[in-house]
Structures are given as structure tokens and as C-alpha cells.
Motif scaffolding. Sequence first.
Motif: not given
Length: 298
Positions: A233, A229, A284, A286
Motif C-alpha cells: 500500500r 496491506p 491505494p 489493491s
Amino acid sequence: MAAHVVEMSYYPIKGCAGVATREASLTPAGIAHDRSFMVISEEGVFRTQRRDPRLALIRPAISDDGVRLTLRAPDTEALDLPVDASGARRPVDLFGTAYQGIDQGDTAAAWLSDVLRTPSRLVRVPPEHDRVTDGRTPGTSGYADSCALHVISRSTLELLNRKLAERGTAPLPMNRFRPNIVIDGWPEPHTEDRAHVLRIGTTELGYAKLAIRCAVTLVEQESAKKAGPEPLRTLAGYRRAAQGGVSFGTKLAVLRPGKVSVGDEVTVTSWGDSEQHASASPRPLSVAGREAALDEAR
């Protein structure tokens, strides 16, 4: 220390590996040969690392005069081919906008299809390409997502890497963000957001907009593997752009073409306010299912 250029890269084929250079000619469309080629599907739709991360494995090299292109990839024989700049035009689709491209032939298509493991073709920007890019300072570009140049400062990346370290995550290299010009000497991160007119070498550049980041930043450029991520993120915690997505770096238009070299001083002749960022959400950002919202603002 005066701000100065410490890295420069251009990307002959959109989505493929970059070419580092110490000096470059800036045309109205950016560094010479930048994004002057594009890989497309058989239907003419552009390919991107968002969906085809193996593009990162392709390392193109183009001659200074632009008449020969060499393609290299791991475990594949290199391909050297003459560039067709005058052949028949075909329609191509870039983010839903129709442009024209000059197909570079079946040999290039077969090579790319083998490396990418999906039917693909290669097109070149035609000489009459007259694209107009948007933003605060309009300009033009080849097959770039939007504007002619993408600029990031070292302090901007250093701040991100400090925030990643706080999460116990390894630092990221600058090539995750695929900039054209990297600037050092601005101690405050994201100073590039406020630099609205810049002189570098014999060129002058104008701020167009923030660079809205997409899922390409998840791809390790050396291996073509998606690595999780980050950085999206972490960027979602402090760089949510008011218009949507997260921003990192800026896009610029070329006001005056000329020469730029690594080591050139960067002089800002007009400063402006940073564009607004939305308040950070506690959740966070996505990645899965929201790549479209993170695509380059067009």
C-alpha cells in the motif's frame, strides 16, 4: 563512509527461509546453491509464498559441496537427505515457462506435504540447466523468479519505514524482501537503481532491472502469516513502476564470478539513469485480486 556489504543471504529452496552467510562464492547463477531447489505441486507447478505462505517456515541447510540437504520446520522432526543430482528429469512449470527438475524422492515429498498441508514434491536444478534471464544485462539463474541476485540498500528500507511510520505502521525488517545482498553507505535511497556495474570482492555485477514486488512481501517470514496491506500500500504511493506494479530493490546479473564477503567495499564503475516510475495514484494499490499484476516481471 564507503558503500559496503552488510548482509548476505541465499535461499537453497525457492520460497523457503534464507540462510545468512558472511562469505559466499558467486557463480554465474548467483550465490552458490541459491534457489537450486524448488517445491512443486504433483502436477509440477512451482509453489510460492504468494499462495503457500507456510513455505516460510521451512528452514533448509545445504552442505558446502551440495550433496546433503537438511530440512527443518516447527513441530516437525528434521529431515536429512542425500541430494540426487543425476536422477531422471521431470518437467516443471515456473511462471508458465517449462524447465526440468530432478525429483528428490518420496521421503522429501512426504515431509513437505505434511508441513505445507498440501501434496508437494521437491526438485533440484539439473546440471544442464541453461536458463537465460532477461533485463538490461542478461544472465542466468536457478529457480529464482528472474535474475541471479537481488540487491537492496539500507537507505531504501529506511525511507520505506519512515513512510510507514507516517501512517502509524510499525517498521518492516529487511527479510520481508528476501534480498541476497544488502548494501550500506549509500545515503540516498534507491541508489541501487542507478548502479549499473558494480565490483564487490572479486566479482563484477551488472544491473538487469528493477525488482517488481509481489504479495510475498505481505508475509511475516518468521510466522508465515500474511500481515495486511503493507508494504504494498505504501510503496504504491511513491514506487509505481512504469511497466506495472511497484518496485523495491534491483536485480543483477553476474558478469564475473568470484568471492563476496560481508564488509567488502562496493565500487560502482558505471552509473546510469533510474528507470521511470509512473505518477502515484491517489488510490491505494489493491492487494486482493491483483497479485498477478505484481508478480516478478519476466
